[in-house]
Design an enzyme around this catalytic site. Structure first.
Site, short mmCIF file in Angstrom:
data_model
loop_
_atom_site.label_atom_id
_atom_site.label_comp_id
_atom_site.label_asym_id
_atom_site.label_seq_id
_atom_site.Cartn_x
_atom_site.Cartn_y
_atom_site.Cartn_z
N SER A 1 0.77 -1.26 0.03
CA SER A 1 0.11 -0.10 0.01
C SER A 1 0.92 1.20 0.03
O SER A 1 0.49 2.59 -0.29
CB SER A 1 -0.75 0.10 1.26
OG SER A 1 -1.67 -1.12 1.34
N HIS B 1 -0.99 -2.56 -7.20
CA HIS B 1 -1.61 -2.18 -5.77
C HIS B 1 -3.28 -2.18 -6.13
O HIS B 1 -3.62 -1.33 -6.77
CB HIS B 1 -1.17 -0.73 -5.35
CG HIS B 1 -1.98 -0.31 -4.14
ND1 HIS B 1 -2.18 1.13 -3.82
CD2 HIS B 1 -2.32 -1.19 -2.94
CE1 HIS B 1 -2.71 1.12 -2.51
NE2 HIS B 1 -2.87 -0.27 -2.26
N GLU C 1 -3.48 0.41 -9.07
CA GLU C 1 -2.17 1.56 -9.38
C GLU C 1 -1.11 0.64 -9.60
O GLU C 1 -0.78 -0.28 -9.02
CB GLU C 1 -2.10 2.20 -7.78
CG GLU C 1 -2.83 3.33 -7.48
CD GLU C 1 -2.21 4.02 -6.25
OE1 GLU C 1 -2.22 5.46 -6.34
OE2 GLU C 1 -2.06 3.42 -5.01
N ASN D 1 -3.04 6.20 -1.11
CA ASN D 1 -2.85 6.35 0.49
C ASN D 1 -2.17 7.53 0.85
O ASN D 1 -2.24 8.00 2.10
CB ASN D 1 -1.95 4.87 0.79
CG ASN D 1 -2.97 3.83 1.16
OD1 ASN D 1 -4.09 4.19 1.57
ND2 ASN D 1 -2.80 2.66 0.39
P1 NAI Z 1 -4.04 -9.35 6.14
O1 NAI Z 1 -3.55 -9.17 7.50
O2 NAI Z 1 -5.55 -9.78 5.93
O3 NAI Z 1 -3.25 -10.43 5.50
C1 NAI Z 1 -1.92 -10.46 5.52
C2 NAI Z 1 -1.59 -11.99 5.22
O4 NAI Z 1 -0.21 -12.08 5.22
C3 NAI Z 1 -1.77 -12.71 6.62
O5 NAI Z 1 -2.79 -13.99 6.16
C4 NAI Z 1 -0.59 -13.40 7.06
O6 NAI Z 1 -0.57 -14.78 7.55
C5 NAI Z 1 0.17 -13.49 5.76
N1 NAI Z 1 1.66 -13.48 6.00
C6 NAI Z 1 2.44 -12.89 6.69
N2 NAI Z 1 3.76 -13.06 6.51
C7 NAI Z 1 3.71 -13.86 5.83
C8 NAI Z 1 4.90 -14.56 4.95
N3 NAI Z 1 6.26 -14.20 5.57
N4 NAI Z 1 4.59 -15.37 3.93
C9 NAI Z 1 3.19 -15.50 3.53
N5 NAI Z 1 2.26 -14.79 4.22
C10 NAI Z 1 2.56 -14.12 5.08
O7 NAI Z 1 -3.81 -7.96 5.40
P2 NAI Z 1 -4.37 -7.37 4.06
O8 NAI Z 1 -5.15 -6.30 4.30
O9 NAI Z 1 -4.61 -8.61 3.08
O10 NAI Z 1 -2.86 -6.54 3.33
C11 NAI Z 1 -1.93 -7.48 2.74
C12 NAI Z 1 -1.12 -6.43 2.01
O11 NAI Z 1 -1.97 -5.72 0.85
C13 NAI Z 1 -0.39 -5.37 2.65
O12 NAI Z 1 0.80 -5.07 1.98
C14 NAI Z 1 -1.27 -4.23 2.71
O13 NAI Z 1 -0.63 -2.77 2.76
C15 NAI Z 1 -1.93 -4.25 1.22
N6 NAI Z 1 -3.33 -3.71 0.78
C16 NAI Z 1 -4.22 -3.66 1.88
C17 NAI Z 1 -5.47 -3.06 1.63
C18 NAI Z 1 -6.28 -3.28 2.73
O14 NAI Z 1 -7.33 -2.44 2.53
N7 NAI Z 1 -6.35 -3.89 3.70
C19 NAI Z 1 -5.43 -2.32 0.34
C20 NAI Z 1 -4.64 -2.51 -0.73
C21 NAI Z 1 -3.33 -2.86 -0.29
#
Ligand code: NAI
Length: 283
Positions: free
Chosen positions: A119, A140, A152, A190
């Site tokens: 993000s 993104h 993005e 963001n």
């Molecule tokens: P989330 O907390 O729902 O999921 C993250 C996942 O990554 C978890 O299931 C975790 O177990 C996994 N994880 C952690 N370390 C890991 C590793 N070493 N190898 C494989 N998996 C691993 O978070 P979310 O919201 O899905 O965000 C994920 C990414 O997407 C982040 O970079 C975030 O900034 C980005 N993002 C999030 C948005 C949102 O609205 N939540 C929007 C756009 C991008």
């Protein structure tokens, strides 16, 4: 370059959504996370979305089965040994991401494009963890992925034109609208959204108004589809904090200082909708 196989790293709210839209577009998808139970939760979320699409006649039962069959799962990063594109959607933490990219650089074939759904973190710095900086790019997606149109696309300093065009074409095939953005903290989305959310949290922290009142002002007064505190809960408060820290560190300007109340909620584990509690409670 023709893309057939995709691996999505992280089966959280974003990873599951990305895996779903990739499968719907006909790619063979591997969904990866560190624990089996997290992947099961991600796959369950995808199934729920797909079945809802069938109920609403947006998809036939045959298309639904085809889509679900395109998704396989893995807890081993070595499953990346045969994929054309990796889209990383693990937690918003530079150390985690560079660790993953370093390993992927060893495991994947030379032609594989390594994309990140970060993000806010610098693509150039993530790319520097690999020996294929020309093949690393930011892709993104917005939350919820199956619904939101924007992607993005961010080039690192060394990203090649071919890789950019391949990922742009892939975004279009996913039925999204790609927008090119330069590699600055928070990109465009963001850099604008997160300070607004942080300011809403400051308004709550300073007692300017109740959480419901703050959300209502932005919904009814600015025509936002949801208030900023609700949106923060949907994004994940840990993700919001990581992004504010990236903006604060990246620009060195105190106007990006994360609100102490945001830090407190994250420390308490009140991470928003994904855990059932943030500014609001969710069943
Ligand atoms: P989330 O907390 O729902 O999921 C993250 C996942 O990554 C978890 O299931 C975790 O177990 C996994 N994880 C952690 N370390 C890991 C590793 N070493 N190898 C494989 N998996 C691993 O978070 P979310 O919201 O899905 O965000 C994920 C990414 O997407 C982040 O970079 C975030 O900034 C980005 N993002 C999030 C948005 C949102 O609205 N939540 C929007 C756009 C991008």
């Amino acid at each position: 370059m023709e893309i057939k196989t995709v691996m999505v790293i992280g089966a959280g709210q974003m990873g599951a959504g990305i895996a779903q839209v990739c499968a719907m577009a006909g790619y063979e998808v591997t969904l990866h996370d560190i624990k089996e139970e997290i992947i099961e939760k991600g796959v369950f979320a995808i199934q729920q979305n797909i079945y809802r699409a069938v109920e609403k006649s947006r998809m036939t039962e045959v298309e639904a089965e085809d889509t679900l069959q395109k998704i396989c799962t893995s807890t081993h990063l070595h499953a990346a040994a045969h994929v054309d594109v990796v889209i990383e959607a693990a937690v918003e933490n530079m150390e985690t991401k560079t660790n993953i990219f370093r390993q992927l650089d060893e495991i994947t074939p030379k032609h594989t494009i390594l994309a990140t759904n970060t993000s806010s973190l610098p693509i150039t710095e993530i790319a520097a963890a690999t020996k294929r900086q020309d093949k690393v790019i930011g892709m993104h997606f917005m939350n919820p992925v199956p619904v939101m149109k924007l992607v993005e696309i961010i080039r690192g300093l060394a990203t090649s034109q071919t890789v950019f065009e391949t990922i742009e074409a892939m975004a279009i095939k996913l039925n999204k609208i790609p927008v090119e953005v330069r590699d600055y903290p928070g990109f465009v989305s963001n850099r604008i959204l997160m300070p607004m959310i942080n300011e809403a949290i400051y308004s709550l922290y300073e007692g300017v108004a109740s959480k419901e009142a703050i959300d209502n002002v932005m919904k009814l007064g600015m025509n936002h589809p949801m208030g900023p505190l609700t949106l923060a809960d949907f994004i994940g408060l840990d993700t919001c904090l990581y992004i504010m820290e990236t903006l604060h560190q990246g620009f060195g300007d105190d106007k990006y200082r994360p609100c102490p109340l945001l830090r407190k909620y994250v420390a308490a584990g009140w991470l928003g909708k994904k855990v059932g509690k943030g500014f609001y409670e969710y069943s």
